[in-house]
Design an enzyme around this catalytic site. Structure first.
Site, PDB file in Angstrom:
ATOM      1  N   HIS A 186      -3.398   6.890   3.126  1.00 39.42           N
ATOM      2  CA  HIS A 186      -3.788   5.584   2.592  1.00 39.42           C
ATOM      3  C   HIS A 186      -5.119   5.194   3.231  1.00 39.42           C
ATOM      4  CE1 HIS A 186      -3.977   1.507   1.444  1.00 39.42           C
ATOM      5  NE2 HIS A 186      -3.668   1.022   2.626  1.00 39.42           N
ATOM      6  N   CYS A 197       0.815  -1.231   0.000  1.00 41.48           N
ATOM      7  CA  CYS A 197       0.000   0.000   0.000  1.00 41.48           C
ATOM      8  C   CYS A 197       0.841   1.271   0.000  1.00 41.48           C
ATOM      9  CB  CYS A 197      -0.932   0.004   1.203  1.00 41.48           C
ATOM     10  SG  CYS A 197      -1.975  -1.447   1.253  1.00 41.48           S
ATOM     11  N   ASN A 224     -10.097  -0.428   0.587  1.00 38.44           N
ATOM     12  CA  ASN A 224      -8.639  -0.322   0.549  1.00 38.44           C
ATOM     13  C   ASN A 224      -8.164  -0.815  -0.819  1.00 38.44           C
ATOM     14  OD1 ASN A 224      -5.893  -0.679   0.775  1.00 38.44           O
ATOM     15  ND2 ASN A 224      -5.963  -1.659   2.792  1.00 38.44           N
TER      16      ASN A 224
HETATM   17  N1  ACO Z   1     -17.521  -9.579  10.031  1.00 38.22           N
HETATM   18  C1  ACO Z   1     -17.882  -9.918  11.273  1.00 38.22           C
HETATM   19  N2  ACO Z   1     -17.008 -10.248  12.233  1.00 38.22           N
HETATM   20  C2  ACO Z   1     -15.696 -10.227  11.911  1.00 38.22           C
HETATM   21  C3  ACO Z   1     -15.249  -9.878  10.633  1.00 38.22           C
HETATM   22  C4  ACO Z   1     -16.216  -9.552   9.666  1.00 38.22           C
HETATM   23  N3  ACO Z   1     -15.897  -9.210   8.415  1.00 38.22           N
HETATM   24  N4  ACO Z   1     -13.906  -9.935  10.617  1.00 38.22           N
HETATM   25  C5  ACO Z   1     -13.505 -10.295  11.843  1.00 38.22           C
HETATM   26  N5  ACO Z   1     -14.591 -10.494  12.624  1.00 38.22           N
HETATM   27  C6  ACO Z   1     -14.629 -10.884  14.026  1.00 38.22           C
HETATM   28  C7  ACO Z   1     -13.373 -11.604  14.452  1.00 38.22           C
HETATM   29  O1  ACO Z   1     -13.442 -12.972  14.105  1.00 38.22           O
HETATM   30  C8  ACO Z   1     -13.402 -11.372  15.948  1.00 38.22           C
HETATM   31  O2  ACO Z   1     -14.278 -12.307  16.532  1.00 38.22           O
HETATM   32  P1  ACO Z   1     -13.878 -13.000  17.943  1.00 38.22           P
HETATM   33  O3  ACO Z   1     -13.786 -11.856  18.920  1.00 38.22           O
HETATM   34  O4  ACO Z   1     -15.025 -13.918  18.167  1.00 38.22           O
HETATM   35  O5  ACO Z   1     -12.576 -13.668  17.694  1.00 38.22           O
HETATM   36  C9  ACO Z   1     -14.024  -9.984  16.090  1.00 38.22           C
HETATM   37  O6  ACO Z   1     -14.697  -9.739  14.850  1.00 38.22           O
HETATM   38  C10 ACO Z   1     -13.032  -8.888  16.359  1.00 38.22           C
HETATM   39  O7  ACO Z   1     -11.932  -9.061  15.475  1.00 38.22           O
HETATM   40  P2  ACO Z   1     -10.727  -8.064  15.461  1.00 38.22           P
HETATM   41  O8  ACO Z   1      -9.714  -8.535  14.459  1.00 38.22           O
HETATM   42  O9  ACO Z   1     -10.264  -7.771  16.838  1.00 38.22           O
HETATM   43  O10 ACO Z   1     -11.456  -6.757  14.900  1.00 38.22           O
HETATM   44  P3  ACO Z   1     -10.873  -5.316  14.739  1.00 38.22           P
HETATM   45  O11 ACO Z   1     -11.689  -4.358  15.476  1.00 38.22           O
HETATM   46  O12 ACO Z   1      -9.388  -5.296  14.968  1.00 38.22           O
HETATM   47  O13 ACO Z   1     -11.113  -5.033  13.199  1.00 38.22           O
HETATM   48  C11 ACO Z   1      -9.866  -5.045  11.145  1.00 38.22           C
HETATM   49  C12 ACO Z   1     -10.511  -5.897  12.224  1.00 38.22           C
HETATM   50  C13 ACO Z   1     -10.943  -4.229  10.469  1.00 38.22           C
HETATM   51  C14 ACO Z   1      -9.215  -5.967  10.122  1.00 38.22           C
HETATM   52  C15 ACO Z   1      -8.837  -4.097  11.801  1.00 38.22           C
HETATM   53  O14 ACO Z   1      -7.991  -4.827  12.643  1.00 38.22           O
HETATM   54  C16 ACO Z   1      -7.994  -3.387  10.781  1.00 38.22           C
HETATM   55  O15 ACO Z   1      -8.470  -2.559  10.029  1.00 38.22           O
HETATM   56  N6  ACO Z   1      -6.682  -3.666  10.774  1.00 38.22           N
HETATM   57  C17 ACO Z   1      -5.786  -3.017   9.837  1.00 38.22           C
HETATM   58  C18 ACO Z   1      -5.955  -3.659   8.507  1.00 38.22           C
HETATM   59  C19 ACO Z   1      -5.203  -2.953   7.435  1.00 38.22           C
HETATM   60  O16 ACO Z   1      -4.993  -1.771   7.498  1.00 38.22           O
HETATM   61  N7  ACO Z   1      -4.819  -3.718   6.444  1.00 38.22           N
HETATM   62  C20 ACO Z   1      -4.278  -3.209   5.271  1.00 38.22           C
HETATM   63  C21 ACO Z   1      -2.818  -2.923   5.369  1.00 38.22           C
HETATM   64  S1  ACO Z   1      -2.308  -2.299   3.865  1.00 38.22           S
HETATM   65  C22 ACO Z   1      -1.696  -3.486   2.816  1.00 38.22           C
HETATM   66  O17 ACO Z   1      -0.506  -3.547   2.632  1.00 38.22           O
HETATM   67  C23 ACO Z   1      -2.623  -4.460   2.135  1.00 38.22           C
END
Ligand code: ACO
Length: 343
Positions: free
Chosen positions: A270, A130, A300
């Protein structure tokens, strides 16, 4: 400063370049097909409410099977050239930042060169996830500043849908396809790119990766059913490092430019997660209204993200001549960067 990261070296932030380099045109392209959160509810156990509250995303664009990264990139490039009033034959350098090249060989940039008819250019790809667009801008800037070339086309383009595991709700809700492009040229009266900071932390490679399909784990008949050529991400770890690294990059680039966060008219981050953007706004003490955010409509788009947002901001007249802009990105590698630019 991210844990485990190296101290920034002055060598990474050159104070002055032989000639100033600015953006003279912007363009972007997103595929027609919209994939809304409600559509994802049919694929994995998720909901529009969860996705929007945790990420800020409502929908994203998905390319057709026969629409490749080079096609997205070429469409954005044509629009950028048109907005600059420059013919493709005037382009000396094409850099495509992507992690989803059409093919491993040749580079997607060479395919773009052929598609747009930039017959006088040299062309190559950059892989920095990214952050790729900002890395590519900084590389192109040096070619122009050092008088190796005069006109560069920098394109961030990704078809992330080709790397997504559509059964993994942790990742498949986040990404979309698209491309963003800028034309760079020397500026006549200074300004342009004022400072750029780039850094990587290879010790954190595991938190965001595609394990298979390269020389480490080639895809073979024996492992073809293991889904190894799809994106794996530790979301929480990625989130945590993203905020720390992006804030560090912003302050370092601003320091190099001799500016404070309050001097910035518009921040173009980003577009990964609106909560990451809110955390950065908070740490920089810059009002969220100064951030350009299009995440809800495109998700994203990886290396395309800042280029698409910049083009939208430009066409919506959100930025004016003389404005100081701050771009900041973070991605797999880990890689991160920030650029300060006078429009
Ligand atoms: N729908 C419903 N529930 C979900 C989903 C979904 N799509 N995805 C995860 N969950 C659940 C998980 O299983 C978890 O359940 P559990 O508590 O029973 O285990 C719960 O939701 C919470 O999961 P977390 O991972 O703690 O959720 P979080 O609030 O951290 O949000 C997210 C997840 C959106 C992925 C966040 O961590 C994030 O945005 N991280 C950064 C991601 C990012 O920026 N990536 C791109 C980098 S750039 C590149 O190079 C590609």
């Amino acid at each position: 400063m991210p844990s485990g990261a190296h101290k920034p070296s002055p060598r990474l932030c050159p104070p002055a370049f032989p000639r100033a380099v600015g953006v003279v045109g912007t363009g972007s392209y997103v595929p027609e097909r919209v994939l809304a959160n409600a559509d994802l509810e049919a694929l994995v156990e998720t909901s529009d409410k969860w996705i929007f509250e945790r990420t800020g995303i409502r929908e994203r664009r998905i390319a057709k099977d026969d629409e490749f990264t080079s096609h997205l990139a070429a469409a954005a490039a044509r629009r950028a050239l048109e907005s600059a009033g420059i013919a493709a034959t005037e382009v000396d350098l094409i850099i495509v930042a992507t992690v989803t090249p059409d093919t491993l060989v040749p580079a997607t940039a060479c395919r773009v060169q052929s598609l747009i008819g930039a017959t006088n250019a040299n062309a190559f790809d950059i892989s920095a996830a990214c952050t790729g667009f900002l890395y590519a801008m900084q590389v192109a800037r040096q070619f122009i500043a050092n008088r190796i070339c005069g006109t560069a086309l920098v394109i961030g383009a990704d078809k992330l849908s080709s790397l997504v595991d559509w059964t993994d709700r942790n990742t498949c809700v986040l990404f979309g396809d698209g491309a963003g492009a800028v034309v760079l040229r020397p500026t006549e009266h200074g300004g342009g790119i004022l400072a750029s900071f780039m850094q990587s932390n290879g010790n954190l490679a595991e938190i965001l990766q595609v394990p298979g399909g390269g020389s480490a784990i080639p895809i073979t008949a024996a492992n073809a059913d293991q889904n190894l050529r799809t994106l794996r991400m530790n979301g929480r770890e990625t989130f945590k490092h993203a905020v720390t690294a992006m804030v560090h990059a912003c302050f370092t680039a601003l320091d190099t430019a001799g500016l404070k966060p309050g001097d910035i008219a518009c921040v173009i981050p980003h577009q990964a997660n609106v909560r990451i953007i809110e955390a950065i706004a908070d740490r920089l003490d810059v009002p969220l209204e100064k951030f350009f955010v299009n995440l809800s409509r495109v998700g994203n788009t990886s290396a395309a993200s800042i280029g698409i947002a910049l083009d939208e901001a430009n066409r919506a007249a959100r930025i004016r001549r003389g404005d100081r802009l701050l771009f900041v990105a973070f991605g797999g590698g880990l890689t991160y960067a920030a650029t300060v630019l006078e429009w």
